[in-house]
Design an enzyme around this catalytic site. Sequence first.
Site, PDB file in Angstrom:
ATOM      1  N   ASP A 109       0.743  -1.002  -0.154  1.00 41.97           N
ATOM      2  CA  ASP A 109      -0.128  -0.160  -0.141  1.00 41.97           C
ATOM      3  C   ASP A 109       0.887   1.139  -0.003  1.00 41.97           C
ATOM      4  O   ASP A 109       0.454   2.286  -0.406  1.00 41.97           O
ATOM      5  CB  ASP A 109      -0.904  -0.122   1.216  1.00 41.97           C
ATOM      6  N   GLY A 145       3.483  -6.513  -1.268  1.00 41.61           N
ATOM      7  CA  GLY A 145       4.156  -5.937  -0.102  1.00 41.61           C
ATOM      8  C   GLY A 145       3.697  -6.437   1.070  1.00 41.61           C
ATOM      9  O   GLY A 145       3.097  -7.515   1.280  1.00 41.61           O
TER      10      GLY A 145
END
Length: 353
Positions: A109, A145
Amino acid sequence: MVSLTMTVISMAKPSFPQQPPPSDLSTTVATSSSSASPRRRDLVFIVNPKGANGRTGREWKKLLPYLRSRLGTDCNICESLTSGPSHAIDITREAIREGADAVVAVGGDGTLHEVVNGFFWGGKLVSKHDSKVPHTTALGLIPLGTGSDFARTFGWANDPVDAIERLVKGSRSRIDVGVISKEGGDLHYFINVADIHLSAKAGYHASKYKRFGNLCYVIGALQAFFKHHNQDLKIRVNDGEWEVYPQVTALCIGNAQYFGGGMRITPNAHPTSGNLEVVTLQDFKWYDFIMKLHRLYNGTHLSVNNVLSRSAFSIEVEEVVGTDSIYVQSDGEHLGFLPRKFSILPGAISMIC
């Protein structure tokens, strides 16, 4: 073709011969000649190689052969590795100005947040240099991620192969973007969730422990609870009258639904709604979070006492008694302290989804 300062992946033959060639890529343009022919799309992939303790970079290298096989026939595939904070913002702006068909955030993010901010400059959308015809650069996402909370709102699995198939299909939708302003300060944009006070403080501390994966959110929360005090806040919704909200523990402004590693904090938010969902937690004690944590994760906390939810196109938040210590963050990035105004930009950018 986009001429960014980056590594250009050679257009080798597909690595997987059993894989059918992509036949449903949607973007074609006419050449200057009398006959129309499809052109190769310029896709810029922005990768944070150090994300998730280096896992993002390692997984990206493994993913490249499949990426070439699915997209290399019809697209110019460009990769750019970020070298530090805010680098993705600069790369995105350059790619849009040079006419990229899509900028794809590869990572969590945090990388997505920077790429979204790169779509804007000086309060306006960045546009292609010397463009005589309308041109829109789309936003894409390959989650690789520590956190991929934004993807959860769309029901996307944390699977990069699925993400590549979305790029192959090329379907686009207009999505909303949140904007955060402060008197005398620069504008800041968010695509997922912005939050204030305890949760923002927890996110600030969590960012220091990302090497522990999703455990960083637990560590951050424990540190945030230390010496935490609920605070009275002044809030103005949709440019109406100012109201005092007593003993605010946390205030979350959602353009999407999830944050903090899967917590469904603003369960009614969606990036195509044209509004933000504002959720306020008041007078929570540490034991309230322990007893109600499951509700925060499954999105049923709106029925709990001292939890308020409302839809808004703008919200301003200030302290009643100025302490300059109420944390503000957006998409997990620390922005400083109150006061701030949060607004929605409906359908601001196009996303491949």
